[in-house]
Motif scaffolding. Structure first.
Motif, mmCIF file in Angstrom:
data_model
loop_
_atom_site.group_PDB
_atom_site.id
_atom_site.type_symbol
_atom_site.label_atom_id
_atom_site.label_comp_id
_atom_site.label_asym_id
_atom_site.label_seq_id
_atom_site.Cartn_x
_atom_site.Cartn_y
_atom_site.Cartn_z
ATOM 1 N N GLY A 1 21.850 -58.989 -21.031
ATOM 2 C CA GLY A 1 22.771 -59.319 -22.217
ATOM 3 C C GLY A 1 23.243 -58.528 -22.764
ATOM 4 O O GLY A 1 22.259 -57.039 -22.570
ATOM 5 N N VAL A 2 23.658 -58.879 -23.837
ATOM 6 C CA VAL A 2 23.606 -57.757 -25.508
ATOM 7 C C VAL A 2 23.004 -58.144 -26.430
ATOM 8 O O VAL A 2 23.128 -60.139 -26.854
ATOM 9 C CB VAL A 2 25.002 -57.345 -25.323
ATOM 10 C CG1 VAL A 2 25.771 -58.880 -25.556
ATOM 11 C CG2 VAL A 2 25.223 -56.579 -26.054
ATOM 12 N N GLY A 3 22.895 -57.709 -27.538
ATOM 13 C CA GLY A 3 21.896 -58.698 -29.024
ATOM 14 C C GLY A 3 21.166 -59.539 -28.243
ATOM 15 O O GLY A 3 20.708 -58.815 -28.047
ATOM 16 N N ASN A 4 21.363 -60.838 -28.432
ATOM 17 C CA ASN A 4 20.233 -62.015 -28.803
ATOM 18 C C ASN A 4 19.924 -62.102 -27.274
ATOM 19 O O ASN A 4 19.188 -63.000 -26.838
ATOM 20 C CB ASN A 4 20.585 -62.953 -29.458
ATOM 21 C CG ASN A 4 19.065 -63.022 -30.701
ATOM 22 O OD1 ASN A 4 19.555 -62.231 -31.534
ATOM 23 N ND2 ASN A 4 19.767 -64.356 -31.861
ATOM 24 N N SER A 5 20.991 -62.142 -27.126
ATOM 25 C CA SER A 5 20.911 -62.549 -24.866
ATOM 26 C C SER A 5 20.514 -61.282 -23.952
ATOM 27 O O SER A 5 20.022 -61.550 -23.388
ATOM 28 C CB SER A 5 22.206 -62.737 -24.694
ATOM 29 O OG SER A 5 22.721 -61.708 -24.485
ATOM 30 N N GLY A 6 19.852 -60.478 -24.940
ATOM 31 C CA GLY A 6 19.202 -59.985 -24.128
ATOM 32 C C GLY A 6 19.319 -57.629 -24.166
ATOM 33 O O GLY A 6 20.319 -56.945 -25.132
ATOM 34 N N MET A 7 18.918 -57.088 -23.124
ATOM 35 C CA MET A 7 18.732 -55.544 -23.344
ATOM 36 C C MET A 7 18.438 -55.164 -21.799
ATOM 37 O O MET A 7 17.313 -55.893 -21.549
ATOM 38 C CB MET A 7 18.217 -54.920 -24.394
ATOM 39 C CG MET A 7 16.761 -54.929 -23.901
ATOM 40 S SD MET A 7 16.259 -54.127 -25.618
ATOM 41 C CE MET A 7 16.508 -54.233 -27.128
ATOM 42 N N GLY A 8 18.918 -54.074 -21.675
ATOM 43 C CA GLY A 8 19.070 -53.627 -19.849
ATOM 44 C C GLY A 8 19.213 -54.269 -19.481
ATOM 45 O O GLY A 8 20.101 -55.804 -19.145
ATOM 46 N N GLN A 9 19.442 -54.177 -18.639
ATOM 47 C CA GLN A 9 20.940 -54.731 -17.125
ATOM 48 C C GLN A 9 20.543 -54.507 -15.680
ATOM 49 O O GLN A 9 19.234 -53.699 -15.302
ATOM 50 C CB GLN A 9 22.191 -53.979 -16.774
ATOM 51 C CG GLN A 9 23.145 -54.060 -17.527
ATOM 52 C CD GLN A 9 23.942 -53.569 -18.199
ATOM 53 O OE1 GLN A 9 24.419 -51.864 -17.302
ATOM 54 N NE2 GLN A 9 25.431 -54.481 -18.313
ATOM 55 N N TYR A 10 20.100 -54.901 -14.263
ATOM 56 C CA TYR A 10 19.650 -55.184 -13.093
ATOM 57 C C TYR A 10 20.114 -56.343 -12.327
ATOM 58 O O TYR A 10 21.456 -55.997 -12.520
ATOM 59 C CB TYR A 10 17.860 -55.685 -12.947
ATOM 60 C CG TYR A 10 17.802 -57.014 -12.744
ATOM 61 C CD1 TYR A 10 17.245 -57.854 -11.664
ATOM 62 C CD2 TYR A 10 18.202 -58.029 -13.680
ATOM 63 C CE1 TYR A 10 17.268 -59.379 -12.058
ATOM 64 C CE2 TYR A 10 17.937 -59.669 -14.178
ATOM 65 C CZ TYR A 10 17.327 -60.025 -12.843
ATOM 66 O OH TYR A 10 16.876 -61.166 -12.611
ATOM 67 N N LEU B 1 5.028 -48.197 -26.948
ATOM 68 C CA LEU B 1 6.295 -47.194 -26.586
ATOM 69 C C LEU B 1 6.214 -47.563 -25.232
ATOM 70 O O LEU B 1 7.589 -46.557 -24.937
ATOM 71 C CB LEU B 1 6.398 -45.445 -27.175
ATOM 72 C CG LEU B 1 6.134 -45.495 -28.591
ATOM 73 C CD1 LEU B 1 6.025 -43.758 -29.000
ATOM 74 C CD2 LEU B 1 6.859 -46.238 -29.392
ATOM 75 N N THR B 2 6.562 -48.678 -24.842
ATOM 76 C CA THR B 2 6.831 -48.888 -23.756
ATOM 77 C C THR B 2 8.268 -48.903 -23.307
ATOM 78 O O THR B 2 8.126 -50.211 -24.146
ATOM 79 C CB THR B 2 5.763 -49.795 -22.794
ATOM 80 O OG1 THR B 2 4.390 -49.402 -23.199
ATOM 81 C CG2 THR B 2 5.972 -50.571 -21.411
ATOM 82 N N PRO B 3 9.064 -48.922 -22.405
ATOM 83 C CA PRO B 3 10.092 -49.262 -22.300
ATOM 84 C C PRO B 3 10.213 -51.099 -21.798
ATOM 85 O O PRO B 3 9.930 -51.150 -20.689
ATOM 86 C CB PRO B 3 11.109 -48.680 -21.716
ATOM 87 C CG PRO B 3 9.829 -47.636 -20.744
ATOM 88 C CD PRO B 3 8.299 -47.079 -21.907
ATOM 89 N N VAL B 4 11.214 -52.054 -22.345
ATOM 90 C CA VAL B 4 11.698 -52.985 -21.883
ATOM 91 C C VAL B 4 13.319 -53.492 -21.286
ATOM 92 O O VAL B 4 13.903 -52.601 -21.480
ATOM 93 C CB VAL B 4 10.385 -53.913 -23.199
ATOM 94 C CG1 VAL B 4 9.981 -53.788 -23.260
ATOM 95 C CG2 VAL B 4 11.755 -54.085 -24.461
ATOM 96 N N THR B 5 13.170 -54.350 -20.391
ATOM 97 C CA THR B 5 13.865 -54.711 -20.113
ATOM 98 C C THR B 5 14.340 -56.616 -20.641
ATOM 99 O O THR B 5 12.749 -56.865 -19.964
ATOM 100 C CB THR B 5 14.127 -55.160 -18.640
ATOM 101 O OG1 THR B 5 14.988 -53.825 -18.339
ATOM 102 C CG2 THR B 5 15.773 -55.586 -18.637
ATOM 103 N N LEU B 6 14.990 -56.790 -21.435
ATOM 104 C CA LEU B 6 14.612 -58.232 -21.457
ATOM 105 C C LEU B 6 16.220 -59.018 -21.019
ATOM 106 O O LEU B 6 17.205 -58.447 -21.737
ATOM 107 C CB LEU B 6 14.572 -58.056 -23.040
ATOM 108 C CG LEU B 6 13.741 -57.682 -23.911
ATOM 109 C CD1 LEU B 6 14.066 -57.452 -25.403
ATOM 110 C CD2 LEU B 6 12.213 -57.769 -23.886
ATOM 111 N N GLU B 7 15.344 -60.137 -20.107
ATOM 112 C CA GLU B 7 17.063 -60.734 -20.308
ATOM 113 C C GLU B 7 16.278 -62.482 -20.159
ATOM 114 O O GLU B 7 15.573 -62.635 -20.447
ATOM 115 C CB GLU B 7 16.468 -61.088 -18.586
ATOM 116 C CG GLU B 7 16.692 -59.865 -17.347
ATOM 117 C CD GLU B 7 17.716 -59.186 -17.678
ATOM 118 O OE1 GLU B 7 19.109 -60.271 -18.342
ATOM 119 O OE2 GLU B 7 18.090 -58.061 -17.470
#
Length: 456
Positions: free
Chosen positions: A404-413, A204-210
């Protein structure tokens, strides 16, 4: 215990001892990081020349300069970001003080790609360190010269229990993802992003996906065609198109298509010369596998400009493809190279509707002068971020979150968003002991009536 397990355990112990959390430590760490980059600047230029044939100007603009700006911005605002943020409370909470504390997650893993191998490894690390975390960086094995240099620089500058670099192939990534990290930040393809997310779910590790996607550049009939051509060529062919937010295709109004293509050819020659393959400062493709994948797209449609390549140097000319349909192979996946397909439309509503049927892109660029149409495009289409009458320049503003959003990712920096990404927002209520309101407790005869009156 494996070497990677030992690294994670050492960092967990280092973090648990409180070595990363105070402002002075965070500030000194960021200053040391910048000093390290300054010290090894010549070696960085050399490594990026080896990996991607990047010129010193492009390396500074897209890698080093970006990092210097990110560190400086973070240092300027860090103390304010760290301060607990007071919040209001309803009348039912009279006598309380309420605030939010930004708490570091702990031990974070950053998995970075090869296309901007320095910037995309260290820009997230700036946020992680500013937030008070320990950091393990896993750079891409494809950009081996930069990966090796990054490992040496970090090892000579920081305690590995605080910040370290782990090099290796696919198996190293797999072992790292089996560990229990407190946060994972991944930049790369959507396919690998899904694997990262699945592995992170085990703990249950939180992730950011770019991630990426097919980012369109829409050119409407009222656009400034000359500037649109110039800015699209710059945004697309910087780093030979190996940029996650590069325009992946052009969607242009029929009435201005010829004029746009003519101007684009002019700027390709202006930026890269009549023979780009002979330009010593033109970026090469990272490896033979990607090279073969990209030149495969050249068989779609008609090559309107460019189309030449050199397998020995792994260089592909800036190329424009015409007579492309949505069914062509080049329109089925992110290109990530210097090949730019062009489609046309007769009205912007048609273009917007067609783009809305595709996966949500990481970026979108609209060229046109009508403010109402600009707003309609922004409101109707979902995408990570973008620019009006420009390309990729939104990344350089640290006040704008990137993601990103959807298939392009989640989270921001970027900027404050990086600090917030690597911080848990801990809510605190501090209750008064000077009085105690009785109506909230069981047995109060007037409790329900009072609560209903207050909450209504």
């Amino acid at each position: 215990m494996t070497a990677i397990q030992q690294i994670v355990e050492n960092q967990r112990a280092f973090y648990s001892n409180g070595n990363t959390r105070d402002y002075q430590t965070r500030k000194a760490t960021l200053e040391k990081l910048k000093k390290m980059l300054k010290k090894y600047e010549h070696d960085i230029y050399k490594a990026l020349r080896t990996d991607l044939n990047k010129s010193e100007q492009e390396t500074y603009t897209t890698e080093l300069g970006f990092l210097y700006a990110e560190i400086d911005f973070t240092l300027k605002h860090l103390l304010d970001w760290m301060e607990p943020k007071k919040v209001n409370a309803p009348i039912t909470h009279k006598g309380t003080k309420n605030y939010i504390v930004s708490e570091p997650y702990g031990v974070s893993l950053i998995i970075s790609p090869w296309n901007y191998p320095l910037q995309l490894a260290l820009a997230p690390a700036v946020g992680a360190l500013a937030a008070g975390n320990c950091v393990v960086i896993k750079p891409s094995e494809h950009s081996s010269a930069t990966s090796s240099l990054l490992a040496r620089m970090i090892a000579r500058t920081f305690d590995p229990s605080f910040i370290t670099v782990v090099e290796g192939e696919k198996e190293t990534n797999q072992e790292l993802l089996r560990q229990r990290f407190d946060y994972i930040f991944f930049t790369g393809s959507t396919e690998v992003g899904k694997i990262v997310m699945r592995q992170a779910s085990e703990h249950l590790t939180p992730v950011t996906l770019e991630l990426g996607g097919k980012s369109p550049a829409i050119v409407d009939k009222d656009a400034n065609i000359n500037l649109a051509a110039k800015r699209i060529v710059w945004g697309k062919f910087t780093n030979a198109g190996q940029t996650c937010v590069a325009p992946d295709y052009i969607y242009v109004h029929d009435s201005v298509k010829f004029k746009l293509l003519k101007a684009m050819k002019k700027y390709i020659k202006s930026f890269y010369g009549k023979e780009p393959l002979q330009n010593s400062n033109y970026t090469r493709i990272i490896n033979a596998s990607h090279f073969d994948r990209i030149i495969g797209y050249l068989s779609d449609g008609t090559v309107l400009h460019g189309g030449n390549f050199d397998r020995q140097s792994l260089m592909i000319e800036p190329s424009i493809l015409d007579k492309i349909s949505w069914d062509d192979h080049v329109m089925q996946e992110e290109i990530f190279g210097p090949v730019l397909p062009v489609l046309s439309f007769t009205n912007v509503e048609e273009a917007v509707e067609m783009i809305s049927k595709q996966e949500k892109p990481l970026a979108l660029y609209y060229f046109g002068e009508n403010n109402k149409t600009q707003e309609q495009v922004i409101q109707y289409l979902s995408f990570g971020g973008g620019s009006i009458n420009d390309t990729i320049f939104h990344l350089a503003n640290p006040h704008l979150p990137f993601g990103g959003v959807g298939n392009s990712g989640m989270g921001q920096y970027h900027g404050k968003s990086s600090f917030e990404t690597f911080s848990h927002q801990k809510s605190i209520l501090k209750q008064s002991t000077k009085f105690d309101v009785p109506f909230r407790y069981p047995g109060s005869k007037i409790g329900k009536a009072v609560i209903k009156r207050i909450m209504n």
